[in-house]
Design an enzyme around this catalytic site. Sequence first.
Site, mmCIF file in Angstrom:
data_model
loop_
_atom_site.group_PDB
_atom_site.id
_atom_site.type_symbol
_atom_site.label_atom_id
_atom_site.label_comp_id
_atom_site.label_asym_id
_atom_site.label_seq_id
_atom_site.Cartn_x
_atom_site.Cartn_y
_atom_site.Cartn_z
ATOM 1 N N LYS A 194 -60.543 -22.730 -42.990
ATOM 2 C CA LYS A 194 -61.572 -22.279 -43.800
ATOM 3 C C LYS A 194 -60.983 -21.583 -44.973
ATOM 4 O O LYS A 194 -60.022 -21.106 -45.011
ATOM 5 C CB LYS A 194 -62.655 -21.308 -42.845
ATOM 6 C CG LYS A 194 -63.268 -22.294 -41.783
ATOM 7 C CD LYS A 194 -64.129 -21.373 -40.875
ATOM 8 C CE LYS A 194 -64.638 -22.372 -39.609
ATOM 9 N NZ LYS A 194 -65.437 -21.415 -38.947
ATOM 10 N N TYR A 226 -72.663 -28.226 -41.058
ATOM 11 C CA TYR A 226 -73.313 -27.149 -40.143
ATOM 12 C C TYR A 226 -74.761 -27.353 -39.902
ATOM 13 O O TYR A 226 -75.420 -26.520 -39.370
ATOM 14 C CB TYR A 226 -73.010 -25.817 -40.595
ATOM 15 C CG TYR A 226 -71.588 -25.423 -40.411
ATOM 16 C CD1 TYR A 226 -70.966 -25.389 -39.150
ATOM 17 C CD2 TYR A 226 -70.760 -24.889 -41.715
ATOM 18 C CE1 TYR A 226 -69.749 -24.897 -39.108
ATOM 19 C CE2 TYR A 226 -69.338 -24.416 -41.484
ATOM 20 C CZ TYR A 226 -68.921 -24.443 -40.052
ATOM 21 O OH TYR A 226 -67.515 -23.984 -39.785
ATOM 22 N N ASN A 244 -63.053 -16.971 -38.933
ATOM 23 C CA ASN A 244 -62.469 -17.300 -37.872
ATOM 24 C C ASN A 244 -61.276 -18.423 -38.153
ATOM 25 O O ASN A 244 -61.054 -19.333 -37.359
ATOM 26 C CB ASN A 244 -63.103 -17.605 -36.576
ATOM 27 C CG ASN A 244 -64.362 -18.718 -36.943
ATOM 28 O OD1 ASN A 244 -64.051 -19.438 -37.897
ATOM 29 N ND2 ASN A 244 -65.267 -18.806 -35.858
ATOM 30 N N HIS A 246 -62.152 -24.586 -38.389
ATOM 31 C CA HIS A 246 -63.075 -25.413 -37.676
ATOM 32 C C HIS A 246 -62.354 -26.614 -37.035
ATOM 33 O O HIS A 246 -61.295 -27.286 -37.665
ATOM 34 C CB HIS A 246 -64.078 -26.103 -38.568
ATOM 35 C CG HIS A 246 -65.028 -27.137 -38.151
ATOM 36 N ND1 HIS A 246 -66.126 -26.656 -37.303
ATOM 37 C CD2 HIS A 246 -64.874 -28.445 -38.079
ATOM 38 C CE1 HIS A 246 -66.626 -27.758 -37.017
ATOM 39 N NE2 HIS A 246 -65.942 -28.768 -37.457
ATOM 40 N N GLU A 289 -68.147 -35.937 -38.433
ATOM 41 C CA GLU A 289 -67.579 -35.218 -39.577
ATOM 42 C C GLU A 289 -66.426 -36.080 -40.275
ATOM 43 O O GLU A 289 -66.221 -35.595 -41.418
ATOM 44 C CB GLU A 289 -66.989 -33.984 -38.570
ATOM 45 C CG GLU A 289 -68.017 -32.894 -38.289
ATOM 46 C CD GLU A 289 -67.318 -31.774 -37.422
ATOM 47 O OE1 GLU A 289 -68.409 -30.819 -37.027
ATOM 48 O OE2 GLU A 289 -66.283 -31.605 -36.964
HETATM 49 P P1 DAT Z 1 -67.237 -23.226 -33.575
HETATM 50 O O1 DAT Z 1 -66.788 -23.030 -34.788
HETATM 51 O O2 DAT Z 1 -66.213 -22.531 -32.575
HETATM 52 O O3 DAT Z 1 -67.427 -24.500 -33.368
HETATM 53 P P2 DAT Z 1 -70.201 -22.836 -33.379
HETATM 54 O O4 DAT Z 1 -70.193 -24.209 -33.903
HETATM 55 O O5 DAT Z 1 -70.832 -22.284 -32.470
HETATM 56 O O6 DAT Z 1 -68.648 -22.308 -33.376
HETATM 57 O O7 DAT Z 1 -70.417 -22.030 -34.943
HETATM 58 C C1 DAT Z 1 -69.691 -22.594 -35.971
HETATM 59 C C2 DAT Z 1 -69.413 -21.254 -36.981
HETATM 60 O O8 DAT Z 1 -70.523 -20.476 -37.321
HETATM 61 C C3 DAT Z 1 -68.382 -20.508 -36.304
HETATM 62 O O9 DAT Z 1 -67.131 -20.850 -36.492
HETATM 63 C C4 DAT Z 1 -68.712 -19.154 -36.922
HETATM 64 C C5 DAT Z 1 -70.041 -19.166 -37.371
HETATM 65 N N1 DAT Z 1 -70.891 -18.527 -36.228
HETATM 66 C C6 DAT Z 1 -71.152 -18.835 -34.886
HETATM 67 N N2 DAT Z 1 -71.624 -17.868 -34.366
HETATM 68 C C7 DAT Z 1 -72.143 -16.917 -35.169
HETATM 69 C C8 DAT Z 1 -72.617 -15.722 -35.092
HETATM 70 N N3 DAT Z 1 -73.263 -15.302 -33.970
HETATM 71 N N4 DAT Z 1 -72.669 -14.689 -36.220
HETATM 72 C C9 DAT Z 1 -71.969 -15.194 -37.140
HETATM 73 N N5 DAT Z 1 -71.430 -16.253 -37.534
HETATM 74 C C10 DAT Z 1 -71.449 -17.341 -36.412
HETATM 75 MG MG MG Z 2 -68.875 -25.841 -33.838
#
Ligand code: DAT
Ligand code: MG
Length: 160
Positions: free
Chosen positions: A19, A59, A122, A125, A136
């Site tokens: 990212k 997303y 973080n 991805h 994807e």
């Molecule tokens: P991952 O990236 O581990 O697959 P995810 O699909 O649940 O996680 O979410 C996608 C991204 O969205 C994640 O990397 C960071 C952001 N995100 C997820 N939950 C969040 C939250 N509660 N507050 C802010 N950003 C969040």
């Molecule tokens: Mg995810």
Amino acid sequence: MATLVKTFMPTERTFIAIKPDGVQRGLIGEILGRFERKGFKLIGLKQLIPSRDLAEQHYGVHRDRPFFKGLVDFITSGPVIAMVWEGDGVVASARRLIGATKPLESEPGTIRGDLAVNIGRNVIHGSDGLETANFEINLWFESTELNDWHPADQIWRVED
Ligand code: DAT
Ligand code: MG
């Protein structure tokens, strides 16, 4: 027989993206190295600033979440390193290398556990399942951008 099954089994692929925070923090080499050292094969890689449309599709499952707009703003804010990695069990294995989404739950030794402290920053991805990986990969890459190749040392990573 085992050899035949292996030969005809399609190899698994996953979509991984560093990212904008990972790129800005100079972590590209660090992150690429972890996948290389594990023994996965890089079959596609490019740098791009994702369009809003691409980010919203990527997303899409989070469209109704309160963090959606901020997430799309962030992922479109600068260059991303988009990659496809290949190997046995690479989808689940990459998720383990990456670590948990929440910083307090990502273990030391994982990419997020070692390199990130904030859920919205973080650094990486990774596709969360086989179907998502296919979706994807097709969303981010043209098939002509993916290379089928055979690392010279592959015999030292996988059994016949
Ligand atoms: P991952 O990236 O581990 O697959 P995810 O699909 O649940 O996680 O979410 C996608 C991204 O969205 C994640 O990397 C960071 C952001 N995100 C997820 N939950 C969040 C939250 N509660 N507050 C802010 N950003 C969040
Ligand atoms: Mg995810």
